[in-house]
Design an enzyme around this catalytic site. Structure first.
Site, PDB file in Angstrom:
ATOM      1  N   LYS A  28       0.851  -1.189   0.000  1.00 29.41           N
ATOM      2  CA  LYS A  28       0.000   0.000   0.000  1.00 29.41           C
ATOM      3  C   LYS A  28       0.887   1.239   0.000  1.00 29.41           C
ATOM      4  O   LYS A  28       1.775   1.372   0.853  1.00 29.41           O
ATOM      5  CB  LYS A  28      -0.875  -0.031   1.253  1.00 29.41           C
ATOM      6  CG  LYS A  28      -2.253   0.522   1.094  1.00 29.41           C
ATOM      7  CD  LYS A  28      -3.054   0.170   2.332  1.00 29.41           C
ATOM      8  CE  LYS A  28      -4.331   0.934   2.384  1.00 29.41           C
ATOM      9  NZ  LYS A  28      -4.974   0.782   3.686  1.00 29.41           N
TER      10      LYS A  28
HETATM   11  C1  E4P Z   1      -8.208   1.087   4.189  1.00 25.05           C
HETATM   12  O1  E4P Z   1      -7.558   0.763   3.251  1.00 25.05           O
HETATM   13  C2  E4P Z   1      -8.188   2.441   4.745  1.00 25.05           C
HETATM   14  O2  E4P Z   1      -6.945   2.726   5.284  1.00 25.05           O
HETATM   15  C3  E4P Z   1      -9.285   2.579   5.776  1.00 25.05           C
HETATM   16  O3  E4P Z   1     -10.485   2.098   5.211  1.00 25.05           O
HETATM   17  C4  E4P Z   1      -9.439   3.984   6.309  1.00 25.05           C
HETATM   18  O4  E4P Z   1     -10.574   4.021   7.132  1.00 25.05           O
HETATM   19  P1  E4P Z   1     -10.848   5.203   8.152  1.00 25.05           P
HETATM   20  O5  E4P Z   1     -11.134   6.431   7.385  1.00 25.05           O
HETATM   21  O6  E4P Z   1     -12.033   4.737   8.946  1.00 25.05           O
HETATM   22  O7  E4P Z   1      -9.618   5.356   9.006  1.00 25.05           O
END
Ligand code: E4P
Length: 218
Positions: free
Chosen positions: A83
């Site tokens: 990522k």
């Molecule tokens: C996933 O890939 C993301 O990092 C995550 O869904 C972010 O979610 P949040 O906005 O609730 O922290």
């Protein structure tokens, strides 16, 4: 439509896997910090439970260090999706890792133009954050609509739309209506999809009526 669990909670991941509702897992530095566990062993453990893509995020922001971190993360297991943030350096890392045959999830996407760049960089997944847009008074799902419409115009774009920052089942429903490839959600949001008061009421009535028959199937 694929369901990814947005968590590093091993019990919750196993639970969704047992239900047949787990196609992948996503993590981020905040999720890892919350777990209180060592990052690399934890990711390896998740990869042992989940056969699908497991997103593990780089921690640096400069190209050279992100490349080193990305290669190290990708070496942990075959199903790692590295990522990277949607920055110029992050997209350069995306292109290099993609060219090397690795899966890449480009994260922190908040605009359709950013999603175009990620697709051109060969991202496996683009992660638009709908909940965080809702949080600032925007309509997060509009972003999914726009990205889906743009990607549909270009069959040579192979990037999957991974709807992230999901807060509730309505986000999942809207993602499904828009044809998003993947949603990543907290396991609680996925489990809430089972619930309907008429299901509970109907089942209670069937159980009571069955008792009245005095019969047993077994
Ligand atoms: C996933 O890939 C993301 O990092 C995550 O869904 C972010 O979610 P949040 O906005 O609730 O922290």
């Amino acid at each position: 439509m694929k369901f990814f669990a947005d968590t590093s909670d091993l019990d919750a991941i196993k639970d969704l896997a047992d239900l047949g509702m787990l196609d992948g897992v996503t993590t981020n530095p905040s999720i890892i910090a919350k777990s209180g566990k060592e990052f690399l062993p934890l990711i390896k453990e998740i990869c042992g439970i989940c056969e699908g893509p497991v997103s593990a995020e780089v921690a640096s922001t400069d190209f050279d260090t992100m490349m080193k971190e990305g290669k190290k993360l990708a070496s942990l297991a075959d199903n790692i999706a590295v990522k990277v943030p949607l920055t110029e350096a992050g997209l350069k890392v995306c292109k290099n890792l993609t060219d090397a045959g690795k899966m890449v999830n480009v994260t922190l996407c908040f605009s359709p133009l950013q999603a175009v760049l990620a697709a051109k960089a060969g991202a496996t997944f683009i992660s638009p954050f709908v909940g965080r847009l809702d949080d600032i008074g925007n309509e997060g799902m509009d972003l999914i609509h726009e990205i889906a419409a743009i990607y549909d115009n270009y069959p040579d774009f192979h990037t999957e739309i991974l709807v992230a920052s999901i807060r509730h089942p309505q986000h999942i429903l809207q993602s499904a209506k828009l044809g998003a490839d993947v949603i990543t959600a907290p396991p609680e949001a996925i489990k809430k999809m089972y619930n309907h008061p008429l299901t509970d009421k109907g089942l209670a009535a069937f159980v009571e009526d069955w008792k009245k028959t005095g019969q047993s199937i077994l």
